[in-house]
Scaffold this active site. Sequence first.
Site, PDB file in Angstrom:
ATOM      1  N   GLY A 149      -6.058  -4.614   6.542  1.00  0.00           N
ATOM      2  CA  GLY A 149      -7.287  -5.320   6.880  1.00  0.00           C
ATOM      3  C   GLY A 149      -7.693  -6.297   5.791  1.00  0.00           C
ATOM      4  O   GLY A 149      -8.239  -7.369   6.068  1.00  0.00           O
ATOM      5  N   HIS A 207       0.834  -1.192   0.000  1.00  0.00           N
ATOM      6  CA  HIS A 207       0.000   0.000   0.000  1.00  0.00           C
ATOM      7  C   HIS A 207       0.876   1.253   0.000  1.00  0.00           C
ATOM      8  O   HIS A 207       2.090   1.177   0.169  1.00  0.00           O
ATOM      9  CB  HIS A 207      -0.916   0.021   1.230  1.00  0.00           C
ATOM     10  CG  HIS A 207      -2.088  -0.908   1.130  1.00  0.00           C
ATOM     11  ND1 HIS A 207      -1.995  -2.242   1.472  1.00  0.00           N
ATOM     12  CD2 HIS A 207      -3.361  -0.709   0.714  1.00  0.00           C
ATOM     13  CE1 HIS A 207      -3.169  -2.828   1.290  1.00  0.00           C
ATOM     14  NE2 HIS A 207      -4.008  -1.916   0.828  1.00  0.00           N
ATOM     15  N   LYS A 257      -0.217   4.633   4.816  1.00  0.00           N
ATOM     16  CA  LYS A 257      -1.061   3.671   5.525  1.00  0.00           C
ATOM     17  C   LYS A 257      -0.447   3.347   6.883  1.00  0.00           C
ATOM     18  O   LYS A 257       0.750   3.084   6.983  1.00  0.00           O
ATOM     19  CB  LYS A 257      -1.257   2.397   4.701  1.00  0.00           C
ATOM     20  CG  LYS A 257      -2.273   1.430   5.300  1.00  0.00           C
ATOM     21  CD  LYS A 257      -2.640   0.325   4.317  1.00  0.00           C
ATOM     22  CE  LYS A 257      -3.630  -0.655   4.917  1.00  0.00           C
ATOM     23  NZ  LYS A 257      -4.895  -0.005   5.306  1.00  0.00           N
TER      24      LYS A 257
END
Length: 270
Positions: free
Chosen positions: A167, A157, A161
């Site tokens: 998640g 990511h 983040k």
Amino acid sequence: MEKISVSIPGGNGRMGRTLLRIIIENKKFKIYNSTCLPGDIEEGLDLGLLVGNKTISKMLTSDNQLLFGNTDVLIDFTAPEATMFHVQKCHEHNIPIVIGTTGLTPKYESKLNDYSKKIPIVYSANFSIGITLLSNLVNKATKILGKEWDIEILEMHHKHKVDAPSGTALMLGKSAADARGQKISDVKSNPRDGIIGKRKKEEIGFAVLRGGDVVGEHSVIYSNDGERIELVHKANNRSIFALGALRAASWASGAKPGLYSLTDVLNLGG
């Protein structure tokens, strides 16, 4: 047909702006209210101008109470503590809520279950239609392959983040663990470092990459002594999450009380 009225907390965040832009341009939805934190530089700005469109005579406000009222559904991609406040208020006002916030603790998830006895709650770590399909494929593939194949999950990511593994990565790991009749907490292996010994049988490993402006990439890798299978999803645009959340919002606005996932919204349970 009357438009579905939506409230968006965190309207000046990455997902908030994306949701606002799509809602403003969509004939099926309309904005009820959107909030920011007190003192944010965007506070008081017209929501249309906030996302690069013409004015819509709705202002970004720091008054959380204005999210609740005649709205049909609330969409939350904020932070765990803020999300739980919004869920509580939705419960009090009998408003369905769609939650895409990651990093909720087991205690918070238990509270969601309690609140869902009165209102519809759609909760997912990832509102991409493709990721939801991938999660289902992971479950089915794991059942077919059995416990002899090693499973590793790689995710990347953007550099901003704050939680890791993502998640979504944990959701994919849970899909695999469920297929094996295991709890993800029992078989999860965090990033490895140093002399840790050989790989444990049946563990599910997680590797995390961060950098640049990567929206989201996830790979579920199955390996045995002779071959390897990789199931991969790459998100190129943040709007895919907003579109999935809006599909869930439309569904939730007419749903019975309960705690649902995007799998329920897409009717992939079978």
